[in-house]
Design a protein around this motif. Structure first.
Motif, PDB file in Angstrom:
ATOM      1  N   UNK A 287       0.811  -1.207   0.000  1.00 37.04           N
ATOM      2  CA  UNK A 287       0.000   0.000   0.000  1.00 37.04           C
ATOM      3  C   UNK A 287       0.843   1.256   0.000  1.00 37.04           C
ATOM      4  N   UNK A 288       2.108   1.147   0.331  1.00 36.65           N
ATOM      5  CA  UNK A 288       2.956   2.323   0.383  1.00 36.65           C
ATOM      6  C   UNK A 288       2.912   3.002   1.735  1.00 36.65           C
ATOM      7  N   UNK A 289       2.052   2.532   2.646  1.00 39.54           N
ATOM      8  CA  UNK A 289       1.948   3.132   3.970  1.00 39.54           C
ATOM      9  C   UNK A 289       2.881   2.384   4.921  1.00 39.54           C
ATOM     10  N   UNK A 290       3.866   3.112   5.463  1.00 40.44           N
ATOM     11  CA  UNK A 290       4.846   2.488   6.349  1.00 40.44           C
ATOM     12  C   UNK A 290       4.193   1.832   7.546  1.00 40.44           C
ATOM     13  N   UNK A 291       3.091   2.421   7.989  1.00 47.52           N
ATOM     14  CA  UNK A 291       2.448   1.869   9.174  1.00 47.52           C
ATOM     15  C   UNK A 291       1.832   0.500   8.904  1.00 47.52           C
TER      16      UNK A 291
ATOM     17  N   UNK B 179       2.971  -1.534   6.867  1.00 46.40           N
ATOM     18  CA  UNK B 179       4.067  -2.497   6.852  1.00 46.40           C
ATOM     19  C   UNK B 179       4.430  -2.938   8.259  1.00 46.40           C
ATOM     20  N   UNK B 180       4.433  -1.982   9.164  1.00 46.33           N
ATOM     21  CA  UNK B 180       4.717  -2.330  10.556  1.00 46.33           C
ATOM     22  C   UNK B 180       3.657  -3.286  11.077  1.00 46.33           C
ATOM     23  N   UNK B 181       2.426  -3.028  10.658  1.00 50.62           N
ATOM     24  CA  UNK B 181       1.349  -3.900  11.093  1.00 50.62           C
ATOM     25  C   UNK B 181       1.539  -5.318  10.562  1.00 50.62           C
ATOM     26  N   UNK B 182       2.016  -5.407   9.297  1.00 46.60           N
ATOM     27  CA  UNK B 182       2.300  -6.748   8.748  1.00 46.60           C
ATOM     28  C   UNK B 182       3.290  -7.486   9.631  1.00 46.60           C
ATOM     29  N   UNK B 183       4.301  -6.762  10.106  1.00 49.98           N
ATOM     30  CA  UNK B 183       5.315  -7.415  10.935  1.00 49.98           C
ATOM     31  C   UNK B 183       4.664  -8.022  12.166  1.00 49.98           C
ATOM     32  N   UNK B 184       3.829  -7.182  12.825  1.00 54.54           N
ATOM     33  CA  UNK B 184       3.187  -7.660  14.041  1.00 54.54           C
ATOM     34  C   UNK B 184       2.329  -8.875  13.734  1.00 54.54           C
TER      35      UNK B 184
END
Lengths: 623, 295, 484, 121
Positions: free
Chosen positions: A599-603, A605-610
């Protein structure tokens, strides 16, 4: 000269020449012709030297040495002879025909690599060597096809390479499944191993091994690449593609059907009229190929597409004949293979000559070229007579043997398909004859000349071959019987000009002399009648109308419309559409992933990590 | 050798004569069916001689070459078909050969007519080729069945299997096949329900629209020989052939008259209707019969 | 024998001296970097024969193994550092001509640091030291990403956020390991790993995975890769994609094979790798930006390596490792040539590269050699590794995996060929934006590709040895700890 | 019970810190707040590391003239060394990150992470 060098000489010289090309102004076409001529000479001297020792190159790959084996058999001799011969003729043809073609040098580089790799494929003595050269062949031909001048060439080559690669991967998978059990790739060992396996397992492996060859041969479920590739490839490459490349697929089929004697392996399994069901299914595919190719060829408006579909249908004959695994079938298949190579190369070359002059492949944009290009016309005429299987050309002999083989075993549906293809071929070969060469000459083609001599030369050679083998099939039969001996097939009886079939004997000398008689009689009657007056083509019956536009007076577009109407619904449901839809769905899936994941949203991506960690923890909990 | 050349010429010319006679008779018969008096039975000879003496025009060398090829091809075909006891060359495996040899004549004629540059001729050829795909298929199936059941692909061989009497004729052995073959013979001869290729009222006689003078004569001669070849082939294959040339000719005439009579009362099929007609019942029936006989 | 610690120390030293050199001459920093990488290669070549015979262990400060940080160079590490040194030398050479950034010396400083970090990740024998080197590498990479003034900051911020989160998990893993074993030395941990509670081992391994896989291109964690790789300068993209990924995967292999050899976890890795592989390929197919496409392709390739290595058999591991090294070479080639093409055409979109091969033939040939290598055409290096992968996975009976790998290759073929066709056979639509010339690096890389393709035993023999070492943990332990 | 709480309070507390930080990172839109979350996570993990090396009743592992043999109950010194390193790294990353944030603000005029989406798909 060592067998190994046959494959590498063209490749190495091509590379050197390609890089020297800029520095020293040399014509790669002439260089290629010289190299192929030399190879051709060397190969022709190899005839009858079947006991040349095998050659091996060791290749350290996994944790052991792997031997790459090169060997010469009558079968491989036939193929290398044909390959270099066709390569030589086409190289000579290209000297003049590619003057204005931008991608010349890459064409000749890839062409030489292709020749080298085909030599490698057929000289290979084990499956790994075969596979390596097979891949090189696929890639170099891919580049050749995509260097076509039309935009569609790229899409066509794309389809070709994807399909070929899927096949190659199936083959490599099967090979390594076998390799992991016996640790060798040798033909004989693989064959022995396959016959020792449980029947289902060995059938699956054989199908996986066979599919790449069947794809390359353009047989029914995988024929979708053939028309696009043939029609969009550079005009000089189409003859080779149809004349030789498809045949290399057949080489693989022969390898599996006879060298790895599939017949013996599957003899005990389910069979139909004494034929293992696998062979019968293959023959049915061949039969469908014949019918599909014929019907689709009749519909085409683009001459190269038309001939491409005709190639598909002729491949069907060869597969059908080889699959039924009788001595006659084998002989007929091989004969047709050679003959098809000769006459299809002629057809494509004559069409290339026409394209060279008219710069179009649409049949309806040409017409009346017979008076402008008589040599090309003659080449085309003789080749289509052979293709349609009309005596006294070589095409009839091979078809005759195939019919004998089919009728002998009572395969009624196969025979009907074969006849359908044969009669249909009248329709589709006549369409270019009528619309390109006969009929009204277009005003813009008023100043067209015959092609240069260097382009006529290959056509003359091939015409001579068509007639020669039409009268003296024994020349070919001699080699075929040597191949039969190699593969433990009972040889078919023959003399220099006759062949013994199941229901009768073919004698080309008698037929030829009667032909001469018939024609002579007609000629004498014709000559003895009153001499006629020559008038122009526009000076014809027009129901009283005055016609001044040759364009409007040329019947060319949708030549067989009534027939096409019968098959319109059939042609709409083409396999190409099915394959393309499948590919598009994969692409759509990818697009879905892309739009929803990246999506281009860094957040996010962080959520994917979690999320990933949580999933990992759960999964770790479960095991 | 000399004898062979003599036989060769004799056979060619007598076939031409016989064929022209048949054509003349057919014209008379058709006229009678249509309640006309009709031309005399020798009218065809007169026509040919007349045409040969006329001036003619040509549209280039392919026009000439096609005419020679059409006639020469048909003559060559003739040599392989036994007409009664006469057969110039009766080698094994001739049946398939004959089918293909006829194509030489077709190809020659097609080239000549399209070479004339008249679109009507092209239309006619296009129709003829399309229709050919229609009738050849059931015909071939029947032939294959015949080859398989008599275990030879030589016409003489097939004739010999029917020698011992009327009950051994293939007409009796494979009646459905014979019927189908007869229907396909109508197409093969371009007779009425299947004469879309030459449809005079639509495309001005199609292929022969540009032919006049000696070219038309050639076409007529070719047609005459082809009538002989086709009827003789039918008689050989299904009606037991014959050692007696007169009986043989009578059989041929019967076949020819049947074809003519049917042709004179039926209307014309559209070309794709013709194809589909052949592929529907005759083909299916032929295949069924083949399956029954082979298994 | 030259002390191997030099190959980490030299670039670090160079990094701090570069600002000084910059005062002397603006050209000097790039030469310094070039020289350090060249010396590194020289050191490795000098030591090669010795290391191949038996692993070399260097204990810092002459403390015995369990107590001090040590550097372990076995065969796997040897091959890795050889490849790294060759590639870094080539990139440094490339930088001699092409690093026309406004702040050149900073670029070279960071580049030296990243090289030092990569060597450290590969060679270290201590898990905390591993963390430190990973952080060194990533921090330098954060910095390098921002060299693009256009969108570099955006890419960098995403990179930093994800990197910081995963470093937390890496530290957590290190902490748990330490509390369970009481040492940070890899050999000691390996020796004690059988004694720890298996549940804890699993948690620790997965935490390690989260911490390291972010630098190894496995998908949910490496989702920053396309942004960063496409934005960073080509030299950096090729370093990140070729070398950092190589180091990351090497570290993962060490964790999962040397430290905690828990076969039940391999199936995790395999599934993660396979999913990441397919998704990576499918998304790569969609790209029109050539560097983004290459970045997704890197993700897919790394996932392929991971999934194959996690099969865990000898053949599979050596195939996967070969693919890893091939990928390093090929991706360097691809990113360098792609960067040059972008410079030439003035656009990043593949559709703008039509017929570029006629103008800059060598670069176009370089790109296609790289692509064909990745696709596994015979006589390119990728062919042998592809064959080995297929053999390895089939040997272990992983038929579905083989299917997925080959399916992914077909998709891969689709998008690489799109580029090749455009640059060779497309309609010429280029008005040169900038004339580019770079012969030596591309020719050297092409030579390496063909060398490995035609004489694969150059690398397959050491690889077999490396695989053997990986699979015999007791040898590793006794090598490091001596007779303990 | 008290023992248990005492032992786990470090542990639980630090994990809680990490989770709070993580929550901040994935919910706050403001980049500065996200970095505060990251800092919190860093702190949490540092506490966790130190607590892992804690020995009950131990003293600082410093060898002086009075304390010079191993019989004393030292706290494990290694985690503390690790934490020092980790803090340094954390600070470096934080500084770099804030620097980048400043640049981003100059360029995009916003700190909302959901609006900084020039690179996607």
């Amino acid at each position: 000269m060592s067998l190994f060098y046959y494959t590498f000489i063209p490749i190495v010289i091509a590379f050197i020449a390609y890089f020297l090309n800029k520095k020293i102004k040399l014509s790669l076409a002439i260089l290629n012709s010289v190299v192929f001529a030399y190879l051709f000479y060397q190969i022709s001297r190899l005839y009858n030297q079947w006991n040349i020792p095998h050659e091996t190159i060791s290749y350290y790959m996994f944790d052991r040495e792997i031997q790459l084996i090169f060997q010469l058999t009558p079968l491989s001799w036939l193929f290398i002879f044909m390959t270099t011969g066709a390569g030589l003729l086409i190289a000579i043809f290209t000297i003049k025909s590619q003057q204005e073609y931008v991608l010349r040098s890459s064409f000749h580089l890839n062409f030489a690599i292709l020749i080298g790799s085909i030599l490698g494929v057929v000289l290979a003595g084990d499956f790994l060597t075969l596979f390596i050269f097979w891949e090189i062949m696929t890639w170099s031909s891919f580049f050749l096809i995509s260097s076509g001048e039309k935009k569609a060439a790229q899409k066509a080559s794309y389809r070709y390479i994807i399909l070929s690669t899927i096949g190659a991967y199936l083959m490599v998978t099967a090979l390594f499944i076998i390799y992991n059990q016996i640790h060798t790739f040798g033909y004989n060992q693989v064959a022995a191993h396959l016959s020792g396996l449980p029947i289902t397992e060995s059938i699956i492996l054989i199908i996986m091994l066979a599919i790449p060859f069947i794809i390359k041969a353009g047989v029914f479920p995988f024929h979708v690449w053939v028309n696009g590739a043939h029609s969009n490839a550079p005009k000089e490459f189409s003859p080779f593609l149809s004349g030789l490349m498809l045949k290399v697929g057949i080489y693989g089929v022969i390898l599996l059907l006879y060298f790895v004697p599939l017949y013996n392996i599957l003899k005990e399994s389910v069979n139909y009229r004494g034929l293992p069901i696998f062979n019968y299914i293959l023959a049915i595919f061949g039969c469908i190929t014949v019918i599909t190719g014929t019907i689709l060829a009749i519909r085409q408006e683009d001459v190269k597409r038309l001939v491409a579909f005709s190639s598909i249908s002729q491949m069907g004959y060869i597969i059908m004949a080889l699959a039924i695994s009788t001595p006659l079938g084998f002989t007929g298949g091989l004969l047709h293979l050679m003959n098809h190579m000769i006459f299809k190369t002629t057809i494509f070359l004559s069409i290339a000559a026409v394209i060279y002059r008219t710069k179009t492949t649409k049949m309806s944009e040409m017409g009346g070229l017979i008076f402008k290009m008589p040599v090309t016309f003659t080449a085309y005429l003789i080749a289509i007579i052979a293709l349609a299987g009309i005596p006294p050309t070589n095409g009839f002999i091979s078809k005759w043997v195939i019919y004998q083989a089919l009728i002998d075993k009572g395969y009624i549906f196969l025979s009907v398909a074969a006849f359908f293809g044969s009669i249909g071929s009248f329709m589709y070969v006549f369409k270019p004859l009528s619309t390109i060469f006969l009929g009204q000459l277009k005003p813009e083609h008023e100043n067209i000349k015959e092609v240069p001599f260097l382009m006529q030369l290959p056509m003359f050679v091939l015409m001579a071959l068509i007639l020669l083998f039409g009268i003296l099939p024994g020349l070919q039969m001699n080699l075929i019987n040597q191949i039969s001996q190699l593969l433990n097939i009972q040889p078919v009886g023959f003399t220099l000009y006759s062949i013994t079939g199941a229901f009768g004997k073919w004698n080309s000398l008698v037929i030829f002399s009667l032909f001469v008689g018939g024609f002579l009689l007609a000629f004498i009657i014709f000559i003895s009648a009153k001499k006629s007056k020559q008038v122009g083509l526009m000076d014809t019956y027009t129901s009283g109308e005055y016609m001044d536009d040759p364009e409007a007076y040329h019947y060319a577009y949708q030549y067989f419309r009534p027939f096409d109407r019968v098959f319109d619904s059939f042609a709409a449901r083409s396999l190409t559409v099915i394959y393309d839809t499948f590919a598009q769905n994969i692409v759509k899936l990818g697009n879905l992933f892309r739009k929803s994941i990246v999506t281009g949203n860094g957040q996010t991506y962080a959520f994917y990590m979690v999320l990933f960690i949580v999933i990992l923890a759960f999964a770790g909990w479960i095991i | 050798m000399i004898l062979n050349i003599f036989g060769f010429l004799l056979m060619a010319f007598s076939a031409m004569a016989l064929g022209l006679l048949f054509i003349g008779i057919a014209r008379k018969v058709v006229a009678r069916v249509q309640k006309r008096i009709g031309p005399p039975f020798y009218q065809a000879y007169l026509d040919v001689f007349k045409l040969f003496t006329k001036n003619s025009i040509t549209h280039g060398f392919i026009f000439d070459f096609g005419a020679i090829m059409a006639f020469g091809g048909m003559i060559t075909t003739l040599f392989f078909v036994p007409v009664g006891p006469f057969v110039l060359y009766g080698m094994n495996g001739t049946l398939l050969l004959v089918i293909y040899l006829m194509a030489v004549a077709y190809l020659g004629m097609a080239m000549a007519t399209v070479g004339s540059g008249n679109p009507l001729a092209s239309v006619g050829i296009s129709r003829a080729l399309t229709q050919m795909l229609g009738y050849e298929l059931p015909f071939i199936v029947v032939l294959l069945t015949l080859i398989y059941s008599s275990n030879t692909s030589s016409i003489i061989g097939i004739v010999q299997t029917q020698q011992s009497g009327f009950m051994n004729w293939n007409l009796i052995n494979i009646p459905i096949g014979t019927a189908i073959a007869f229907v396909t013979l109508l197409g093969l001869m371009g007779k009425k329900p299947f004469d879309a290729p030459i449809a005079p009222s639509e495309i001005a006689s199609g292929p022969v629209v540009e032919h006049g003078g000696k070219y038309l004569a050639f076409i007529m001669l070719q047609h005459a020989v082809s009538v002989v070849v086709k009827t003789a082939l039918f008689v050989d294959l299904f009606l037991g052939g014959g050692n007696n040339i007169f009986i043989f000719i009578v059989k041929m005439l019967i076949v020819w008259l049947l074809v003519t009579l049917i042709g004179s009362i039926f209307p014309r099929f559209k070309v794709e209707e013709g194809v589909l007609f052949y592929w529907r019942w005759p083909l299916i029936a032929a295949l069924l019969q083949a399956v029954i006989i082979i298994f | 024998m030259v002390n191997l610690i030099l190959i980490i120390a030299l670039p670090l030293l160079a990094a701090f001296l570069i600002p000084l050199f910059n005062y002397i001459n603006k050209k000097l920093p790039s030469i310094v970097v070039f020289l350090t990488t060249a010396i590194n290669l020289l050191i490795i070549i000098l030591n090669y024969n010795q290391i191949i015979l038996e692993p070399v262990i260097i204990e810092l400060g002459n403390w015995q193994a369990p107590f001090a940080i040590n550097i372990y160079v076995g065969t796997l590490e040897l091959i890795s550092i050889t490849v790294i040194s060759i590639i870094s030398l080539i990139i440094a050479f490339y930088n001699l001509n092409h690093s026309n950034f406004s702040s050149e010396s900073k670029f070279h400083t960071l580049y030296s640091i990243i090289i030092a970090g990569i060597y450290g990740i590969v060679m270290t024998g201590d898990i905390f030291n591993l963390f430190v080197f990973i952080e060194i590498t990533t921090v330098a990479a954060y910095g390098l990403t921002t060299f693009n003034k256009d969108k570099g900051y955006e890419a960098a911020i995403k990179y930093i956020i994800i990197g910081s989160i995963s470093s937390v998990f890496l530290l957590m893993a290190i902490g748990f390991t330490y509390s369970a074993v009481g040492s940070l030395n890899m050999a000691v941990i390996a020796a004690a790993s059988n004694l720890i509670n298996p549940g804890l081992v699993r948690i620790i391994s997965l935490l390690f995975f989260v911490g390291i896989a972010f630098e190894a291109g496995i998908l949910p964690l490496s989702i920053w890769v396309p942004d960063v790789h496409s934005i960073a300068p080509s030299a950096v993209s090729s370093t990140l994609s070729g070398l950092v990924f190589l180091a990351g995967i090497t570290a993962l292999i060490k964790i999962f094979f040397n430290l905690f050899a828990d076969p039940s976890l391999y199936v995790f890795l395999m599934i993660i790798g396979a999913i990441s592989l397919i998704i990576g390929e499918l998304i790569a197919y969609q790209q029109d930006d050539i560097k983004r496409m290459l970045a997704y392709s890197s993700i897919a390739q790394m996932s392929l390596v991971l999934t194959i290595i996690s099969v865990g058999t000898k053949y599979a591991i050596s195939g996967g490792l070969f693919q890893l090294f091939n990928h390093a070479i090929l991706k360097t080639l691809l990113f360098l040539t792609a960067g040059l093409m972008i410079k030439y055409a003035g656009s990043r979109n593949i559709s703008d590269f039509g017929g570029i091969a006629k103008k800059i033939p060598l670069i176009a040939v370089g790109f296609s050699v790289g692509s064909l290598g990745i696709l596994g055409v015979p006589f390119f290096n990728g062919f042998v590794s592809k064959i080995m992968i297929v053999n390895g996975s089939l040997n272990a009976g992983e038929y579905i995996l083989t299917f997925l790998v080959l399916f992914a290759t077909v998709i891969e073929m689709a998008y690489y060929l799109k580029v090749i066709q455009t640059i060779f056979f497309g309609k010429i639509s280029i008005n040169p934006h900038k004339i580019v010339k770079s012969y030596v690096p591309i020719i050297v890389l092409i030579t390496v590709v063909f060398l490995l393709g035609i004489y694969p035993e150059l690398i397959t023999k050491p690889l077999n040895q490396a695989t053997g070492e990986l699979l015999s943990r007791s040898d590793y332990i006794s090598n490091v700890l001596g007779g303990m | 019970m008290i023992d248990f709480l005492e032992k786990w309070s470090f542990f639980g507390g630090s994990v809680l810190l990490i989770l709070i930080g993580l929550y901040g990172v994935i919910t706050r839109k403001n980049l500065i707040k996200i970095f505060i979350g990251l800092s919190l996570m860093d702190t949490g993990i540092n506490v966790l590391l130190v607590s892992l090396g804690y020995v009950e009743g131990g003293i600082a592992p410093i060898i002086t003239s009075t304390i010079n043999n191993n019989s004393y109950n030292f706290v494990d010194p290694i985690p503390q060394a690790l934490v020092l390193t980790s803090i340094v790294i954390g600070v470096a990353v934080l500084a770099l990150g804030l620097g980048v944030i400043i640049k981003i603000y100059e360029k995009y005029n916003t700190l909302d992470i959901s609006e900084i989406r020039g690179l996607r798909w």
